[in-house]
Structure formats: structure tokens, C-alpha cells
Design a protein around this motif. Structure first.
Motif, PDB file in Angstrom:
ATOM      1  N   PRO A   1       0.839  -1.203   0.000  1.00  0.00           N
ATOM      2  CA  PRO A   1       0.000   0.000   0.000  1.00  0.00           C
ATOM      3  C   PRO A   1       0.873   1.252   0.000  1.00  0.00           C
ATOM      4  O   PRO A   1       1.967   1.257   0.551  1.00  0.00           O
ATOM      5  CB  PRO A   1      -0.802  -0.120   1.303  1.00  0.00           C
ATOM      6  N   MET A   2       0.382   2.298  -0.656  1.00  0.00           N
ATOM      7  CA  MET A   2       1.209   3.496  -0.809  1.00  0.00           C
ATOM      8  C   MET A   2       0.641   4.648   0.007  1.00  0.00           C
ATOM      9  O   MET A   2      -0.313   5.298  -0.414  1.00  0.00           O
ATOM     10  CB  MET A   2       1.289   3.878  -2.288  1.00  0.00           C
ATOM     11  N   PHE A   3       1.214   4.856   1.163  1.00  0.00           N
ATOM     12  CA  PHE A   3       0.797   5.979   1.997  1.00  0.00           C
ATOM     13  C   PHE A   3       1.786   7.126   1.848  1.00  0.00           C
ATOM     14  O   PHE A   3       2.900   6.932   1.402  1.00  0.00           O
ATOM     15  CB  PHE A   3       0.708   5.559   3.466  1.00  0.00           C
ATOM     16  N   ASP A   4       1.361   8.308   2.241  1.00  0.00           N
ATOM     17  CA  ASP A   4       2.237   9.494   2.331  1.00  0.00           C
ATOM     18  C   ASP A   4       2.844   9.932   1.006  1.00  0.00           C
ATOM     19  O   ASP A   4       3.929  10.489   0.985  1.00  0.00           O
ATOM     20  CB  ASP A   4       3.393   9.250   3.336  1.00  0.00           C
ATOM     21  N   LEU A   5       2.181   9.657  -0.089  1.00  0.00           N
ATOM     22  CA  LEU A   5       2.696  10.178  -1.356  1.00  0.00           C
ATOM     23  C   LEU A   5       2.217  11.608  -1.552  1.00  0.00           C
ATOM     24  O   LEU A   5       1.152  11.990  -1.083  1.00  0.00           O
ATOM     25  CB  LEU A   5       2.193   9.308  -2.519  1.00  0.00           C
ATOM     26  N   ARG A   6       3.032  12.390  -2.255  1.00  0.00           N
ATOM     27  CA  ARG A   6       2.636  13.776  -2.512  1.00  0.00           C
ATOM     28  C   ARG A   6       2.300  14.010  -3.974  1.00  0.00           C
ATOM     29  O   ARG A   6       1.574  14.911  -4.312  1.00  0.00           O
ATOM     30  CB  ARG A   6       3.788  14.720  -2.116  1.00  0.00           C
TER      31      ARG A   6
ATOM     32  N   THR B   1      18.231   8.526   5.172  1.00  0.00           N
ATOM     33  CA  THR B   1      19.592   8.015   5.297  1.00  0.00           C
ATOM     34  C   THR B   1      19.581   6.561   4.839  1.00  0.00           C
ATOM     35  O   THR B   1      18.540   6.066   4.379  1.00  0.00           O
ATOM     36  CB  THR B   1      20.077   8.069   6.761  1.00  0.00           C
ATOM     37  N   ARG B   2      20.716   5.886   4.987  1.00  0.00           N
ATOM     38  CA  ARG B   2      20.822   4.501   4.522  1.00  0.00           C
ATOM     39  C   ARG B   2      19.684   3.609   5.039  1.00  0.00           C
ATOM     40  O   ARG B   2      19.125   2.814   4.306  1.00  0.00           O
ATOM     41  CB  ARG B   2      22.177   3.942   4.966  1.00  0.00           C
ATOM     42  N   ASP B   3      19.325   3.785   6.300  1.00  0.00           N
ATOM     43  CA  ASP B   3      18.314   2.927   6.933  1.00  0.00           C
ATOM     44  C   ASP B   3      17.011   2.859   6.151  1.00  0.00           C
ATOM     45  O   ASP B   3      16.373   1.818   6.057  1.00  0.00           O
ATOM     46  CB  ASP B   3      17.969   3.457   8.333  1.00  0.00           C
ATOM     47  N   GLU B   4      16.615   4.020   5.595  1.00  0.00           N
ATOM     48  CA  GLU B   4      15.316   4.045   4.928  1.00  0.00           C
ATOM     49  C   GLU B   4      15.373   3.498   3.505  1.00  0.00           C
ATOM     50  O   GLU B   4      14.339   3.278   2.892  1.00  0.00           O
ATOM     51  CB  GLU B   4      14.772   5.464   4.884  1.00  0.00           C
ATOM     52  N   LEU B   5      16.578   3.305   3.005  1.00  0.00           N
ATOM     53  CA  LEU B   5      16.699   2.864   1.613  1.00  0.00           C
ATOM     54  C   LEU B   5      17.077   1.393   1.497  1.00  0.00           C
ATOM     55  O   LEU B   5      16.617   0.707   0.609  1.00  0.00           O
ATOM     56  CB  LEU B   5      17.766   3.702   0.891  1.00  0.00           C
TER      57      LEU B   5
ATOM     58  N   PRO C   1      11.560  -2.861  -2.637  1.00  0.00           N
ATOM     59  CA  PRO C   1      10.325  -2.174  -2.229  1.00  0.00           C
ATOM     60  C   PRO C   1      10.591  -0.984  -1.328  1.00  0.00           C
ATOM     61  O   PRO C   1       9.916   0.043  -1.434  1.00  0.00           O
ATOM     62  CB  PRO C   1       9.545  -3.257  -1.471  1.00  0.00           C
ATOM     63  N   LYS C   2      11.596  -1.114  -0.463  1.00  0.00           N
ATOM     64  CA  LYS C   2      11.900  -0.038   0.469  1.00  0.00           C
ATOM     65  C   LYS C   2      12.389   1.210  -0.257  1.00  0.00           C
ATOM     66  O   LYS C   2      11.914   2.319  -0.027  1.00  0.00           O
ATOM     67  CB  LYS C   2      13.008  -0.521   1.420  1.00  0.00           C
ATOM     68  N   THR C   3      13.337   0.999  -1.165  1.00  0.00           N
ATOM     69  CA  THR C   3      13.869   2.130  -1.931  1.00  0.00           C
ATOM     70  C   THR C   3      12.775   2.757  -2.772  1.00  0.00           C
ATOM     71  O   THR C   3      12.643   3.973  -2.843  1.00  0.00           O
ATOM     72  CB  THR C   3      15.010   1.649  -2.843  1.00  0.00           C
ATOM     73  N   LYS C   4      11.961   1.903  -3.393  1.00  0.00           N
ATOM     74  CA  LYS C   4      10.905   2.424  -4.260  1.00  0.00           C
ATOM     75  C   LYS C   4       9.895   3.216  -3.449  1.00  0.00           C
ATOM     76  O   LYS C   4       9.375   4.228  -3.923  1.00  0.00           O
ATOM     77  CB  LYS C   4      10.207   1.270  -4.974  1.00  0.00           C
ATOM     78  N   GLU C   5       9.595   2.756  -2.251  1.00  0.00           N
ATOM     79  CA  GLU C   5       8.625   3.473  -1.424  1.00  0.00           C
ATOM     80  C   GLU C   5       9.118   4.896  -1.147  1.00  0.00           C
ATOM     81  O   GLU C   5       8.373   5.865  -1.273  1.00  0.00           O
ATOM     82  CB  GLU C   5       8.420   2.721  -0.111  1.00  0.00           C
ATOM     83  N   VAL C   6      10.398   4.995  -0.803  1.00  0.00           N
ATOM     84  CA  VAL C   6      10.973   6.320  -0.540  1.00  0.00           C
ATOM     85  C   VAL C   6      10.938   7.180  -1.801  1.00  0.00           C
ATOM     86  O   VAL C   6      10.563   8.351  -1.773  1.00  0.00           O
ATOM     87  CB  VAL C   6      12.414   6.167  -0.015  1.00  0.00           C
ATOM     88  N   LEU C   7      11.305   6.565  -2.932  1.00  0.00           N
ATOM     89  CA  LEU C   7      11.306   7.311  -4.190  1.00  0.00           C
ATOM     90  C   LEU C   7       9.914   7.823  -4.521  1.00  0.00           C
ATOM     91  O   LEU C   7       9.737   8.958  -4.943  1.00  0.00           O
ATOM     92  CB  LEU C   7      11.814   6.411  -5.322  1.00  0.00           C
ATOM     93  N   LYS C   8       8.903   6.977  -4.280  1.00  0.00           N
ATOM     94  CA  LYS C   8       7.530   7.384  -4.594  1.00  0.00           C
ATOM     95  C   LYS C   8       7.104   8.543  -3.711  1.00  0.00           C
ATOM     96  O   LYS C   8       6.426   9.460  -4.156  1.00  0.00           O
ATOM     97  CB  LYS C   8       6.575   6.203  -4.416  1.00  0.00           C
ATOM     98  N   LYS C   9       7.528   8.487  -2.448  1.00  0.00           N
ATOM     99  CA  LYS C   9       7.171   9.579  -1.544  1.00  0.00           C
ATOM    100  C   LYS C   9       7.823  10.877  -1.978  1.00  0.00           C
ATOM    101  O   LYS C   9       7.292  11.958  -1.768  1.00  0.00           O
ATOM    102  CB  LYS C   9       7.617   9.260  -0.118  1.00  0.00           C
TER     103      LYS C   9
END
Lengths: 139, 299
Positions: A54-59, B107-111, B121-129
Motif C-alpha cells: 500500500p502506498m501511503f504518504d505520497l505527494r 539516510t541509509r536505513d530508509e533505503l 520495495p523499500k527504496t521504491k517506497e521512498v522514491l515514490k514519496k
């Protein structure tokens, strides 16, 4: 037969730009937009599979569109829909969903008549597509 | 997108254009609120001018592709890398090169994930945000652990590079870190270096600048130095700079916090006194001189 469910389904298929704008509208409302897909088009099928996490917090809608492009690569010949989830108190449910991808060929539904006791008849709608096993339904 | 909304023209009044986007405001704010950092400010002005011209060229249909805006900030701790990143995001947003203009700081932890299949998935989630804004990767060199060949950092780097290249119009990546280690990081990941257009180096602050920063911080918190306290603080800075683990403006902020603590303690010690606004606002020399830094100085 064209499946019509969710928002905008009586309109011509949305272009990518239109999808982006709709997704952006949802994100600006603070809803989480997720991607779901299925190959069972029955209108009462409420269990679509979620694409990825699920994708939360997107802008920005670009993130969702990136996932949609990847989902289309894998499930390009299935139904894909966007669902916008509103987590605010009192709603906590999907506020908007619309189909963004459909199979090239939609065989439609047939009406089945079950003859019951006393010449009663019960009706069932069944998709021609589900006659074939999951995964092979749309060629 | 406002870029497309602006009408096609072949004549542009630069002054009107500049006022319309309102970046001058951000730039003067940058000049006022950030002390020192001359080369950084010049560089940002240059980038802002370039983007302004780029925007006009776009309107005149002279260019269609988005310029590469990824940056790397190198400098010692506490030299204002994060603050500048926030301002850059504002500038990019005003000029229409970042649709939302928010900053996602990671930082590294989130990626990087902890097991196979966790990283992507973790890196992509950050990129999408971060899409539509700026992705600020602090201490980016930790992404790469050359001593451990099974490290998942490389996977994160590959995804990052791919998105940095293919979605340049959606995302601006800023890598930040200490100079020498970033140098090593770029050396082992040549892909990054070539995809980054602007390398900005943040110099250390001089002692005078540090004092000015302290005054500005105090002013924002509605405190002030008494004259003796200012003189003591000048000596404090001179002593602190030579000690280990000095991190520029951050150390100054921490020092000020400890001084506020001592000031409050001093005031509370004398319960019978009537306090006025001036007492509560001003820091005295004794608040400064009680610091551990001076102890070490003597020994």
C-alpha cells in the motif's frame, strides 16, 4: 461486453494524463491511492489483489503512475483499478475507485437459470472469462 | 503543470518574469538567514538564473527536455547542507522544476533492506514519496559498503540511478555528506558522478561567522547576550573550534541550549527576586563561562 464498475466506467477509457490528474486529486484530499488487479470481472468480486505494498504518504501522482506502468507490464491483460482509501475517522474506507486498465477482449456475462422446486427460477450471472482457470482467462 | 499553462511567447521581460516566480524573495531570505557560505550562495544564484532562463527557453519552444538537477552537497557537519536543500526545493518549486517542492530526507536505513528482496520495495517506497519534490540522502556514502560484497546497498544504488535517469522531471536527488568520504563514494560509483550536475562544497564557518550565527539563533529565540557574555562566547568559540567533534552551527546550537539551561538554573536559584523581561532574555557571562570547554582549556 465492457465491464462498467467504479467511477468513470461509462466514459471512454481514461488516458494516462487523465489518470494522473485523478490520482493527484485523491492525493491532495489526503487519500492513499493503491493499485489492484484481478482477472475475475464479476461485479460482486470485491477481492482484487493489491499490486505491491500500500502506498501511503505520497505527494505526487508520479509515484503511483510509476507503479501502474510496472503493473501493466505484468498484468497488462487484466483489470487494474485505482482505489483511493480515506483513513480519516468516520470514513476509514475506499472513497473512490476507477478502472485504469482492462483486457483487450472482454467476453461478457451469461445469465444462468436454475430451475427450483415448483417451477421457481433463480438467476445467476457468470462471466465467460472464468470458465478458464485463473491466469489463463484472457489469453 | 504551470510550465505548460504559460502562453507561448517570443518576447519576455526578464524583470517581470523574475518577480512573477518570486525566487528573488527566497534568494534574499537565503542571504539574510544563512551567514557566510559565500561560494554556496553564489552557486545557488547561478543555478537559479540558469533555471529561469531554461524556463523562458521552454516557453519559446527552444528546449524541451528537463535539465539534470541532481546535486551533491559536500561539507563538514553543521555547515547548513539540509537547510540549503530545503531552500533549493523552494526555488525549484517556484520555477516549476519540482511540482510539489517538498523535501524527503532519508539516510541509509530508509533505503536499504535487511534481507534479500527487502531493499527494492523499500527504496521504491521512498522514491515514490519523494516524487514531485526533492529526495535528500544524508551521508550518502553509507549506501555503499565496499568491504561487504553481500551488502544490499548496491541494489538501492542501482534503483536510485535508474530513477534518477528515467524520471528526471519527477524527482531531484541531492546527495549530502562529508567531503573526503563522498569523494571515495563517487570514485566507486562513477554512475552517480556523471548523473549529478551540480557539486556544491560547503566551507567551514570562521569564528566571526559562528558568533553571528549564535546571535541570529538567540535573536530568533528572543534571547540576547550581555556584553560580557558576548566576549566570553567569543573565547568559547575559539576554544571549541580546536576541540574534537566540533560540528559548526550544530555545536553552536547545542552550546546555546546548555547556556539557556544554566541561565534558567541561575534565575530559579534566587526565588525572592523580581524578574523583568530583560532578566529572562539576557544570558550573562557566568552562563557562558561555566562551560566544560573552558575547563579543558585550563588543564
Amino acid at each position: 461486453m465492457r465491464v462498467t464498475q467504479g467511477c468513470f466506467s461509462f466514459l471512454p477509457d481514461l488516458t494516462d494524463e487523465q489518470i494522473t490528474r485523478q490520482v493527484q486529486y485523491c492525493l491532495e484530499k489526503g487519500w492513499a491511492v493503491n493499485i489492484e488487479f484481478t482477472d475475475d470481472p464479476h461485479p460482486r468480486n470485491s477481492f482484487w489483489e493489491m499490486w505491491g505494498l500500500p502506498m501511503f504518504d505520497l505527494r505526487d501522482a508520479a509515484g503511483v503512475m510509476m507503479e501502474l506502468a510496472q503493473c501493466r507490464k505484468v498484468y497488462g491483460n487484466s483489470y487494474i483499478r485505482m482505489s483511493a482509501f480515506d483513513n480519516s475517522h468516520g470514513w476509514e474506507s475506499v472513497r473512490l475507485s476507477f478502472i485504469v486498465n482492462r483486457p483487450k477482449d472482454e467476453p461478457g456475462f451469461r445469465l444462468e437459470r436454475h430451475e427450483m422446486a415448483g417451477r421457481n427460477i433463480r438467476y445467476t450471472t457468470k462471466s465467460y472469462a472464468v470458465d478458464r482457470p485463473e491466469g489463463g482467462r484472457y489469453g | 503543470m504551470d510550465l505548460d499553462a504559460s502562453p507561448m511567447t517570443d518576447r519576455v521581460n526578464l524583470r517581470e518574469e523574475l518577480e512573477a516566480v518570486g525566487i528573488e524573495e527566497i534568494l534574499t531570505q537565503l542571504d539574510r538567514e544563512l551567514i557566510g557560505l559565500k561560494p554556496v550562495k553564489t552557486r545557488i544564484r547561478e543555478i537559479a538564473s540558469l533555471l529561469l532562463i531554461e524556463r523562458i527557453r521552454k516557453r519559446m519552444n527552444l528546449t524541451t527536455d528537463t535539465p539534470t538537477l541532481h546535486m551533491s552537497f559536500t561539507g563538514n557537519p553543521g555547515t547548513g547542507k539540509t537547510t540549503v536543500a530545503l531552500r533549493i526545493a523552494g526555488i525549484l518549486h517556484r520555477l516549476g522544476f519540482a511540482r510539489r517542492g517538498h523535501v524527503v530526507s532519508v539516510t541509509r536505513d530508509e533505503l536499504v533492506g535487511q534481507y534479500i528482496g527487502h531493499t527494492a520495495p523499500k527504496t521504491k517506497e521512498v522514491l515514490k514519496k519523494a516524487m514531485g519534490g526533492v529526495l535528500f540522502i544524508d551521508e550518502a556514502y553509507y549506501l555503499n559498503r565496499p568491504d561487504n560484497e553481500r551488502d544490499y546497498g548496491q541494489e538501492a544504488i542501482e534503483i536510485l540511478l535508474q530513477v534518477m535517469e528515467s524520471q528526471r522531471e519527477d524527482l531531484v536527488v541531492i546527495l549530502a555528506g562529508y567531503g573526503d568520504r563522498m569523494e571515495k563514494f563517487f570514485a566507486s560509483n562513477p554512475g552517480f558522478r556523471s548523473r549529478i550536475a551540480h557539486h556544491i562544497d560547503f566551507p567551514d564557518y570562521s569564528n566571526d561567522e559562528l558568533l553571528a550565527i549564535a546571535e541570529l539563533m538567540l535573536h530568533d529565540m528572543n534571547y540576547k547576550f550581555s556584553d560580557e557574555a558576548r566576549e566570553a562566547f567569543t573565547r568559547y568559540i575559539a576554544a571549541r573550534v580546536t576541540q574534537p567533534l566540533f560540528s559548526n552551527a550544530r555545536s553552536i546550537r547545542n552550546a546555546l541550549d546548555r547556556m539557556r539551561l544554566r541561565q534558567a538554573n541561575r534565575l530559579v536559584a534566587d526565588l525572592d527576586r523580581m524578574l523583568d523581561a530583560d532578566d529572562v532574555m539576557s544570558l550573562q557571562a557566568s552562563d557562558v563561562l561555566a562551560s566544560r570547554v573552558f575547563l579543558k582549556d585550563k588543564s
